[in-house]
Design a protein around this motif. Sequence first.
Motif, PDB file in Angstrom:
ATOM      1  N   SER A   1       1.506  -0.020   0.792  1.00 13.01           N
ATOM      2  CA  SER A   1       0.411  -0.707   1.480  1.00 13.01           C
ATOM      3  C   SER A   1       0.256  -2.143   1.000  1.00 13.01           C
ATOM      4  CB  SER A   1      -0.899   0.057   1.278  1.00 13.01           C
ATOM      5  OG  SER A   1      -1.230   0.131  -0.101  1.00 13.01           O
TER       6      SER A   1
ATOM      7  N   ASP B   1      -4.045   3.525   5.369  1.00  7.37           N
ATOM      8  CA  ASP B   1      -4.089   2.249   4.650  1.00  7.37           C
ATOM      9  C   ASP B   1      -4.366   1.067   5.574  1.00  7.37           C
ATOM     10  OD1 ASP B   1      -3.477   3.358   2.108  1.00  7.37           O
ATOM     11  OD2 ASP B   1      -1.345   3.415   2.627  1.00  7.37           O
ATOM     12  N   VAL B   2      -4.120   1.246   6.876  1.00  8.19           N
ATOM     13  CA  VAL B   2      -4.268   0.139   7.831  1.00  8.19           C
ATOM     14  C   VAL B   2      -5.747  -0.115   8.083  1.00  8.19           C
ATOM     15  CG1 VAL B   2      -3.789  -0.650  10.173  1.00  8.19           C
ATOM     16  CG2 VAL B   2      -2.046   0.621   8.891  1.00  8.19           C
TER      17      VAL B   2
ATOM     18  N   CYS C   1      -3.214  -4.230   5.674  1.00  9.20           N
ATOM     19  CA  CYS C   1      -3.822  -3.225   4.796  1.00  9.20           C
ATOM     20  C   CYS C   1      -4.833  -3.890   3.850  1.00  9.20           C
ATOM     21  CB  CYS C   1      -2.755  -2.494   3.982  1.00  9.20           C
ATOM     22  SG  CYS C   1      -1.674  -1.452   4.964  1.00  9.20           S
TER      23      CYS C   1
ATOM     24  N   ILE D   1       3.362   3.378   2.417  1.00 13.47           N
ATOM     25  CA  ILE D   1       2.201   3.118   3.265  1.00 13.47           C
ATOM     26  C   ILE D   1       1.882   4.321   4.137  1.00 13.47           C
ATOM     27  CG2 ILE D   1       3.687   2.057   5.019  1.00 13.47           C
ATOM     28  CD1 ILE D   1       1.357   0.261   5.791  1.00 13.47           C
TER      29      ILE D   1
END
Length: 585
Positions: free
Chosen positions: A563, A346-347, A569, A342
């Motif tokens: 992710s 990706d957030v 995500c 991650i």
Amino acid sequence: MSETSSLSKDEICRTLVELGHILEISGSSPFKVRAFANGARALENWQGDLVSLVQDGKVTSIQGIGKGLAGLIEEWVLEGESEAEEEIRSLVPESLLDLLKIAGLGPKKVRVIYEELEIESVDELEEACQENRIQSLAGFGQTSENSILKGINNLRRFAGRHLVSQARVVAQRFLDAVKSVSGVERAEVAGSLRRNRETIGDIDVLVGTLDPIPVREAFMAVEGIREVMAEGETKSRILSEEGVGVDLRVVEPVAFAPALHYFTGSKEHNTRLRQRARERGWKLNEYGLWDEEGAALPTPEEQDIFRHLDMAWIPPELREDLGELEKAADLHSRSAEWEPLISEQDVKGVLHCHSTWSDGKATLREMVQAASDLGWVYYGTADHSRTASYAGGLSIEQLAEQRAELEEIRSDFPHMTLLQGIESDILADGSLDYPDEVLAELDYVVVSVHSSFSLPRAEQTARIEKALRHPATTVWGHPTGRLLLQRDGYEIDLDHLLSVAAEEKVIVELNAHPRRLDLDWRWGRRVLELGVDIGIHPDAHSTQGLRDVEYGVAVARKMGFSSSQVTNCMNPEEYLKRLNLCHKS
């Protein structure tokens, strides 16, 4: 004894390490000393219910713990004390352990100081250094004596461990300085900071150049140096004004990749990789990799080291000798690579953020604006609940008022999904802080422990389990309640509670606040085994606090998560569906 008198796993690990040091100072066999060190590490990295394991008589099932250590652990868990521990502690004066806190003094050197000069305390050691008695010992000298004096001074001024948030700021300051020097081909931070450990001791800055002198000069010219501890052509060390030690190491560019791998660690990972090289008759160290004929193998990048050894490249965060080498060999055999870990990019958004409605420093609108500026497409407020009067917890009426304000804000942020939640205190009996009909009006509910930390383990576990099974619960906030460098988490059966969260489809928070970083990264493998869903939430109390997500992402990477294994995500549509899955079979 009662259950509350037993030692926690963290306390047992610390005690095993300490007893190993005592044994080494007392001159016990190296085999026995290593047994304690290896046992402490094995227990630290093992995840499960230690009480149940002890009750089942299966402590020796933990690889690295034999019958002797198992007996000690059983006594600590069941009785809270051990006669064997007292016998070991009686071998040397307790005050000698304080000498181990001085930088550069390990058990071997402490043993020499104690046996030769009968020194038992830091004060006595300081006096001996001032009288030039230490430099006469074998293996010491004037430089060592001066270093010990500096170490004693620093011991009194600084704790020695630092939050990753502080360490990153210090590291970036020095990294930027050396990167800008003409002739520098590469420069990176190594050590435990590169491995994303939860707290940091020292910072390692590695530079690749053919001209080390300007690099050293730039390093020494950085603002914020409290003390120069060592200065050499390729190795220098300073103490920053924050009390963080920073080491500079300069190597030729051709050796940069091997040096980066070596100084990144961990020690256990490096030992295993060198062993793999030796099995082929090869040699691997911080300077390079050589085959059985002594020919240097090209290693311009870290990936090349692993490729030569028939392994996939291992991300730095995973280099703890916890199964990553075996997986890397398997991936290479299948011509496969590690799934990308991650990243911050990706957030898509976050939950569990506070505002001035409770104890936050920014208004709800300011928090939403800051989240939008970060590119997030959803945001969930979660101020404190009414029992948290110390933090301005919201009454039922205030919840309704906040809901009206959020509705107004939504019209100004049409590109975002804005959610109203609450961080509900888990009350002492496991109840939540509002009537069910009030909780049902919210988009989500974070449940957290903020009081009664010292409940007995079974009672604390039952308390949290009741909250996790409440139909309104969406997220379990900062699961263990630890505060790094301040306090351990409360005593709970975490393995059982994670199983409950998986069963109830409650999202387990990876609290990204740098003083929490809770859930601990060592539980990553167990989280995946149980099928627990994780959410990285900043527990932000300011707009700047939203950026703490970077620390949560770092821990998730150390857990080995991609992710796809982190709920926030997901895109907004998927995320809303996931929030509504809680407690549904």
